[in-house]
Design a protein around this motif. Structure first.
Motif, PDB file in Angstrom:
ATOM      1  N   PRO A  19       0.882  -1.109   0.013  1.00  0.00           N
ATOM      2  CA  PRO A  19      -0.075  -0.002  -0.052  1.00  0.00           C
ATOM      3  C   PRO A  19       0.725   1.334  -0.104  1.00  0.00           C
ATOM      4  O   PRO A  19       0.419   1.975  -0.538  1.00  0.00           O
ATOM      5  CB  PRO A  19      -0.972  -0.211   1.333  1.00  0.00           C
ATOM      6  N   ALA A  20       1.987   1.205   0.747  1.00  0.00           N
ATOM      7  CA  ALA A  20       2.803   2.532   0.717  1.00  0.00           C
ATOM      8  C   ALA A  20       3.308   2.789  -0.623  1.00  0.00           C
ATOM      9  O   ALA A  20       3.549   3.921  -0.942  1.00  0.00           O
ATOM     10  CB  ALA A  20       3.934   2.275   1.865  1.00  0.00           C
ATOM     11  N   GLU A  21       3.698   1.821  -1.370  1.00  0.00           N
ATOM     12  CA  GLU A  21       4.367   1.913  -2.602  1.00  0.00           C
ATOM     13  C   GLU A  21       3.323   2.387  -3.836  1.00  0.00           C
ATOM     14  O   GLU A  21       3.458   3.018  -4.366  1.00  0.00           O
ATOM     15  CB  GLU A  21       4.896   0.698  -2.939  1.00  0.00           C
ATOM     16  N   ALA A  22       2.091   1.864  -3.519  1.00  0.00           N
ATOM     17  CA  ALA A  22       0.869   2.281  -4.491  1.00  0.00           C
ATOM     18  C   ALA A  22       0.702   3.636  -4.125  1.00  0.00           C
ATOM     19  O   ALA A  22       0.371   4.383  -4.952  1.00  0.00           O
ATOM     20  CB  ALA A  22      -0.349   1.335  -4.111  1.00  0.00           C
ATOM     21  N   LEU A  23       0.796   4.187  -2.900  1.00  0.00           N
ATOM     22  CA  LEU A  23       0.263   5.537  -2.559  1.00  0.00           C
ATOM     23  C   LEU A  23       1.313   6.435  -3.100  1.00  0.00           C
ATOM     24  O   LEU A  23       1.176   7.408  -3.795  1.00  0.00           O
ATOM     25  CB  LEU A  23       0.025   5.735  -1.156  1.00  0.00           C
TER      26      LEU A  23
ATOM     27  N   ASP B 239      -8.389   7.786   8.628  1.00  0.00           N
ATOM     28  CA  ASP B 239      -7.690   6.479   8.310  1.00  0.00           C
ATOM     29  C   ASP B 239      -7.751   6.120   6.929  1.00  0.00           C
ATOM     30  O   ASP B 239      -7.449   5.197   6.355  1.00  0.00           O
ATOM     31  CB  ASP B 239      -8.620   5.467   9.154  1.00  0.00           C
ATOM     32  N   ALA B 240      -8.068   7.304   5.898  1.00  0.00           N
ATOM     33  CA  ALA B 240      -8.394   7.009   4.596  1.00  0.00           C
ATOM     34  C   ALA B 240      -7.444   7.958   4.040  1.00  0.00           C
ATOM     35  O   ALA B 240      -6.901   8.783   4.509  1.00  0.00           O
ATOM     36  CB  ALA B 240      -9.887   7.153   4.265  1.00  0.00           C
ATOM     37  N   TRP B 241      -7.533   7.957   2.427  1.00  0.00           N
ATOM     38  CA  TRP B 241      -6.742   8.493   1.594  1.00  0.00           C
ATOM     39  C   TRP B 241      -7.785   9.329   0.810  1.00  0.00           C
ATOM     40  O   TRP B 241      -8.482   8.809   0.142  1.00  0.00           O
ATOM     41  CB  TRP B 241      -5.352   8.060   0.870  1.00  0.00           C
TER      42      TRP B 241
END
Length: 167
Positions: free
Chosen positions: A4-8, A27-29
């Motif tokens: 997830p960190a890489e996708a963000l 808790d969301a983006w």
């Protein structure tokens, strides 16, 4: 799977310079308008306010009797003019301070502004409707105003009052 960190990070890079930014919201983006473009997204609204009867009367007196002092407005209306009424008309930029009278106390006068004329579609205050026009439109009674005297042929018309003002 994917990280997830890489996708963000990939999403941030992909949308960089495109007017949006990826931000954490709880808790969301979420995508939000870029801060440097936020001013373009603000909706401008025109706040419509209804003038009080006192403000309408005061504005009419200034328009038809300008330049006019607060005391003259009060004399015509028959009641005191509140500071709030004058402040509201000044804030709307429909009236402004005129020249001071060359009389004791040197009272300030009020006159209508270009914004007033523009709002009401007038070139000048001379374009305001006259008594005949107002009566024809049903806005005035046909009876004379209380305390008014019918002019006689002997009465001389009032000429300019320029001697009452400083240059």
């Amino acid at each position: 799977g994917s990280d997830p960190a890489e996708a963000l990070a990939a999403l941030r890079r992909r949308y960089e310079g495109r007017g949006v930014v990826l931000v954490r919201v709880g808790d969301a983006w979420a995508f939000r308008t870029a801060p440097d473009l936020g001013h373009l997204m603000r909706k401008e609204t025109v706040e419509q306010r209804k003038l009080s009867r006192a403000a309408v009367e005061t504005l009419a007196i200034v328009a038809y009797h300008q330049p006019v002092t607060r005391a003259e407005i009060e004399e015509i209306r028959g009641v005191a003019v509140s500071r709030g009424t004058v402040d509201q008309l000044l804030e709307l930029e429909w009236i402004r301070f005129g020249r001071r009278r060359m009389t004791p106390g040197r009272p300030v006068t009020f006159v209508v502004t270009e914004q007033f004329l523009d709002h009401f579609g007038l070139e000048s205050a001379r374009d305001l409707p006259g008594l005949k026009d107002l009566r024809a439109a049903g806005l005035l009674d046909n009876r004379p105003l209380p305390g008014s005297v019918r002019p006689t042929e002997e009465d001389e018309p009032v000429t300019g009052q320029s001697e009452l003002f400083e240059d």
